[in-house]
Design a protein around this motif. Structure first.
Motif, short mmCIF file in Angstrom:
data_model
loop_
_atom_site.label_atom_id
_atom_site.label_comp_id
_atom_site.label_asym_id
_atom_site.label_seq_id
_atom_site.Cartn_x
_atom_site.Cartn_y
_atom_site.Cartn_z
N LEU A 1 -11.74 -24.92 -37.46
CA LEU A 1 -11.95 -25.79 -38.62
C LEU A 1 -11.14 -26.95 -38.49
O LEU A 1 -9.98 -27.03 -37.93
CB LEU A 1 -11.55 -25.09 -39.90
N GLY A 2 -11.89 -28.08 -38.79
CA GLY A 2 -11.05 -29.51 -38.83
C GLY A 2 -11.52 -30.30 -39.70
O GLY A 2 -11.82 -29.66 -40.91
N ASP A 3 -11.21 -31.52 -39.85
CA ASP A 3 -11.78 -32.51 -40.82
C ASP A 3 -13.15 -32.81 -40.93
O ASP A 3 -13.63 -33.67 -41.74
CB ASP A 3 -10.68 -33.78 -40.77
N ALA A 4 -13.88 -32.79 -39.81
CA ALA A 4 -15.05 -33.46 -39.67
C ALA A 4 -16.35 -32.67 -40.49
O ALA A 4 -17.15 -33.51 -40.75
CB ALA A 4 -15.59 -33.13 -38.17
N GLY A 5 -16.30 -31.36 -40.49
CA GLY A 5 -17.35 -30.81 -41.38
C GLY A 5 -17.02 -29.16 -41.36
O GLY A 5 -16.14 -28.76 -40.88
N GLU A 6 -18.25 -28.47 -41.63
CA GLU A 6 -18.17 -27.02 -41.76
C GLU A 6 -18.13 -26.43 -40.61
O GLU A 6 -18.86 -26.98 -39.50
CB GLU A 6 -19.14 -26.53 -42.87
N VAL A 7 -18.01 -25.33 -40.54
CA VAL A 7 -18.08 -24.37 -39.50
C VAL A 7 -18.95 -23.27 -39.98
O VAL A 7 -18.55 -22.48 -40.85
CB VAL A 7 -16.87 -23.75 -39.09
N TRP A 8 -20.01 -22.82 -39.31
CA TRP A 8 -21.03 -21.73 -39.64
C TRP A 8 -20.82 -20.72 -38.37
O TRP A 8 -20.95 -21.32 -37.15
CB TRP A 8 -22.45 -22.34 -39.70
N VAL A 9 -20.78 -19.38 -38.70
CA VAL A 9 -20.64 -18.37 -37.75
C VAL A 9 -21.93 -17.49 -38.30
O VAL A 9 -22.12 -17.14 -39.38
CB VAL A 9 -19.61 -17.52 -37.96
N LEU A 10 -22.95 -17.61 -37.00
CA LEU A 10 -23.93 -16.57 -37.24
C LEU A 10 -23.83 -15.30 -36.54
O LEU A 10 -23.12 -15.19 -35.45
CB LEU A 10 -25.09 -17.27 -36.35
N GLU A 11 -23.72 -14.22 -37.38
CA GLU A 11 -23.70 -12.88 -36.83
C GLU A 11 -25.21 -12.13 -37.12
O GLU A 11 -26.05 -12.42 -37.81
CB GLU A 11 -22.76 -12.07 -38.03
N PRO A 12 -25.35 -11.24 -36.14
CA PRO A 12 -26.87 -10.71 -35.97
C PRO A 12 -27.08 -9.58 -37.15
O PRO A 12 -28.11 -9.45 -37.24
CB PRO A 12 -26.73 -10.14 -34.57
N ARG A 13 -25.92 -9.17 -37.74
CA ARG A 13 -26.03 -8.11 -38.89
C ARG A 13 -25.39 -8.29 -40.09
O ARG A 13 -24.21 -9.12 -39.91
CB ARG A 13 -25.52 -6.60 -38.41
N ARG A 14 -25.81 -7.92 -41.15
CA ARG A 14 -25.25 -8.25 -42.73
C ARG A 14 -23.77 -7.77 -42.81
O ARG A 14 -22.99 -8.05 -43.18
CB ARG A 14 -26.14 -7.67 -43.67
N ILE A 15 -23.73 -6.29 -42.27
CA ILE A 15 -22.37 -5.58 -42.20
C ILE A 15 -21.41 -6.22 -41.50
O ILE A 15 -20.32 -6.59 -41.92
CB ILE A 15 -22.50 -4.40 -41.68
N ALA A 16 -21.76 -6.97 -40.41
CA ALA A 16 -20.74 -7.68 -39.47
C ALA A 16 -20.54 -9.06 -40.23
O ALA A 16 -19.08 -9.41 -40.23
CB ALA A 16 -21.25 -7.85 -38.12
#
Length: 762
Positions: free
Chosen positions: A42-57
């Protein structure tokens, strides 16, 4: 906050990501990559998106990170999975499933507010994950060179991914302990073998891997007498029940899970893993394209992942309910979904994003995308040039397979959208998810005014290639010309929505919707064609012309009216007439007699044409004009047509040279017999020739007829062409013999002056 192995590498991860804009992080299980790397970027430039292959995870990771940051979920850390979104204006770190990202890219092609995208557990190679990676790589090469991409996994083929992204590879140690592996194969029911294995487990919690919810229910029932708390864990459970399975318990517990528990966060307290060696692997129905989960053996890589779950917190134990030889015979890795799933939805998403071509980590097989786009054109989602249509745009609003999206889009205009939502949920989802999916779809549809049309018309729009026609009590003919089995088919036409494919045999239709032929005509005007079929009905001895309206191989309408191609009726009628021969259309004896007369006359006058079989067959070719049956051809009078083909002069010559009959002295008319290679002759009673000094002549008086002189019994007593000589030389003897046999008949001594008997009827 507990230190994890990955923490020491956070500065280097930040530096490489900032400088190279891409990083492949291979971190062993327990390293802490899922919870520590995303907030570190995380920084000042923008959002961080994290892609998980499963909903539970995704849910577990988001909550853990929010907890470690001392916040509630929905503040800095957000979550967006199917049926659940927790976020606010403050949210800058979002955990989401892969499908959510691809839909976000469609609505915001540049991801303008996003600085970093992290693809976790990329080794699972879900179709949506491969698509996300390809779209992100394309975005970084074009309009977003500043976009940072991080790929993370414990078992990733790092070199291939690094080359694809132009990234460096960083390896991080994990925190794992030795795991003792045992093999306990058996043939008894799976739930019984699970119970036996679980009864051997000592202190600590157990994690039991099973293929699906059904196997989990049966195993929990079988283990209910054991002194453990038993919890199910699978994707169909509500979030609160999933959380309950993961929370610490007051006594040793056993978590019965699907492969959702293979990767991502550590499940606290687990010291033993019981592995069935099975999983429901995503596939698709070749019939409908809808997703399927089929039980298959897991790969060697998945087996290692499962066993590793027992060694996260200390030395562990793994009981595999299959043999070591079985494991060694399995695939090393589970094949990527892009190599085995239906790509119709993928193709629609690409067209919506304006992507005509895309570079893939591993491209789809063969012509898979072309086949998918072909179906999209049939569904009306794509135009002839591949552009997205208005219908395609409406279909994209719905998070379902494009077939079901087409059903929903069509139903909106007919006022049956709510019914369509229930249909889409029942067909495309597991039973436990159907109500939630139906409610989600109902929020998205725009139901228009009711038209009175049934839902089946909209279902037809989504399954144009699955139209079928009843062909028997248990058989249907599909539009592509193939057949399938079907039970209790009452309607003449139907849409075969789903079927069970069988290797080496016809599929069995499991779900079908009755439809009307008129609907097909209305919906697929450009694909409906009219044909005229000209056939021979051997029983009726006539040419049948039938008009058919076809949709593929299916006959929608058929009638005996139709305009055949010019000359086709005559061609078929003539073919069958020639097979029968001219004798089928006139008295064969009369035909032979006329042909023989003409042949004899030609020996004297060559201008007289032949009237034999060749001419008769030729004339049949003229007589078929305007006719379509043998009956009509017989009425045409082939014999009269043969005669009519002669000129006046030829007819006169024929009658003069080869008359059909002759009048004898007593006035009796008798037929003259002509035969090739033989002189013409007549046959009549001897008395019919009394008073005649010479016999009749033909050929213009040049050829004497051979006379077959018959007794009253019609048996010949003399054959001669010299009647005068017969009277002198033979008649006296014959008279004596016949007068004794036939005393009632006249036998004059002088036949030339005898009174002739009246002529007999010919």
């Amino acid at each position: 906050m507990t230190l994890l192995p990955i923490d020491a590498l956070i500065p280097e991860i930040r530096q490489r990501t900032a400088e190279q804009k891409a990083l492949v992080l291979v971190a062993e299980p327990g390293a802490g990559k899922t919870t520590r790397v995303p907030p570190a970027l995380l920084g000042d430039a923008g959002e961080v998106w994290v892609l998980e292959p499963r909903r539970i995870a995704a849910r577990m990771a988001a909550r853990r990170v929010a907890e470690e940051m001392g916040e509630r979920l929905g503040e800095t850390v957000g979550l967006h999975v199917r049926f659940e979104e927790q976020a606010s204006k403050r949210t800058r770190l979002r955990f989401m499933t892969e499908g959510i990202l691809t839909r976000r890219i469609l609505s915001d092609p540049t991801l303008r507010d996003v600085a970093t995208v992290i693809l976790d557990e990329l080794h699972e190679r879900h179709l949506e994950g491969d698509l996300a990676l390809a779209l992100l790589a394309r975005l970084r090469r074009t309009t977003r060179p500043d976009l940072r991409i991080v790929c993370m996994s414990a078992t990733l083929e790092a070199g291939k991914v690094a080359r694809f992204l132009g990234a460096s590879v960083l390896e991080a140690p994990g925190r794992t302990f030795p795991v003792a592996v045992e093999y306990q194969p058996g043939s008894r029911p799976l739930e019984e073998r699970v119970r036996d294995a679980l009864s051997q487990v000592g202190p600590g919690d157990a994690l039991v891997f099973l293929p699906g919810a059904g196997e989990i229910r049966r195993a929990i029932d079988a283990c209910s007498s054991l002194p453990r708390a038993l919890f199910p864990l699978h994707g169909s459970l509500p979030p609160e029940e999933q959380d309950r399975a993961l929370r610490p318990a007051s006594r040793p517990k056993a978590i019965f899970a699907t492969n959702v528990a293979e990767t991502s966060l550590t499940v606290e307290g687990v010291t033993t893993v019981i592995d069935s060696g099975l999983a429901r692997i995503p596939g698709h129905s070749a019939w409908s394209g809808l997703p399927l989960l089929e039980v298959e053996p897991i790969s060697q890589a998945s087996a290692r992942q499962r066993a590793g779950r027992a060694g996260r917190l200390g030395p562990g134990r793994c009981i595999r309910l299959y043999s070591k030889e079985d494991l060694e015979s399995r695939e090393a890795f589970t094949s990527p979904e892009i190599a085995r799933l239906d790509l119709v939805q993928l193709a629609l998403q690409l067209r919506a994003a304006g992507v005509a071509s895309l570079e893939w980590l591993e491209p789809p097989p063969g012509h898979a995308l072309e086949t998918a786009e072909k179906l999209l054109r049939r569904l009306g989602a794509l135009g002839r040039d591949g552009e997205l249509t208005k219908t395609g745009e409406r279909m994209l609003r719905f998070p379902v397979h494009p077939r079901l999206g087409r059903v929903l889009a069509d139903a909106e205009g007919r006022g049956t959208a709510r019914e369509a939502c229930a249909f889409a949920a029942s067909l495309g989802e597991r039973e436990s998810q159907r109500d939630r999916v139906r409610e989600q779809l109902e929020r998205l549809v725009r139901d228009g005014a009711a038209t009175g049309d049934p839902l089946a018309r909209s279902i037809l729009a989504g399954y144009p290639d699955r139209v079928a026609q009843r062909r028997g009590p248990r058989e249907v003919l599909l539009a592509d010309g193939t057949t399938a089995e079907a039970h209790a088919v009452a309607s003449p036409f139907l849409v075969a929505v789903e079927a069970q494919e069988r290797r080496g045999s016809r599929p069995i239709v499991r779900e079908a919707v009755p439809i009307e032929a008129e609907w097909i005509l209305d919906a697929f005007t450009d694909e409906v064609r009219e044909t005229v079929e000209v056939t021979w009905d051997a029983r009726a001895e006539r040419v049948q012309v039938s008009s058919r309206i076809l949709y593929g191989a299916i006959v929608l309408e058929e009638s005996a009216r139709g305009r055949a191609p010019e000359g086709e009726v005559e061609r078929i009628l003539l073919h069958h007439a020639l097979v029968k021969g001219p004798g089928a259309f006139a008295d064969p004896e009369a035909l032979d007699a006329l042909a023989a007369r003409a042949a004899f006359a030609r020996t004297i006058d060559p201008t007289i044409p032949e009237l034999g079989e060749a001419r008769a067959r030729e004339l049949l070719g003229e007589l078929v004009t305007g006719r379509r049956s043998f009956a009509e051809l017989r009425d045409a009078d082939l014999l009269a047509a043969l005669r009519a083909g002669l000129t006046h002069e030829q007819r006169t010559a024929l009658e003069r040279l080869a008359p059909a009959e002759v009048v004898l002295a007593g006035g009796r008319r008798t037929r003259i017999h002509y035969a090739a290679g033989q002189p013409p002759h007549v046959a009549s009673r001897l008395q019919d020739f009394f008073g005649m000094r010479e016999g009749p002549r033909v050929g213009g008086g040049k050829v004497p007829l051979v006379l077959h002189l018959l007794a009253p019994s019609q048996r010949p007593v003399q054959i001669t062409s010299d009647l005068a000589g017969f009277w002198v030389n033979h008649y006296p003897r014959i008279r004596r013999e016949l007068s004794r046999r036939y005393p009632k008949h006249a036998w004059p001594e002088d036949p030339l002056s005898a009174k002739l008997p009246p002529p007999r009827r010919p």
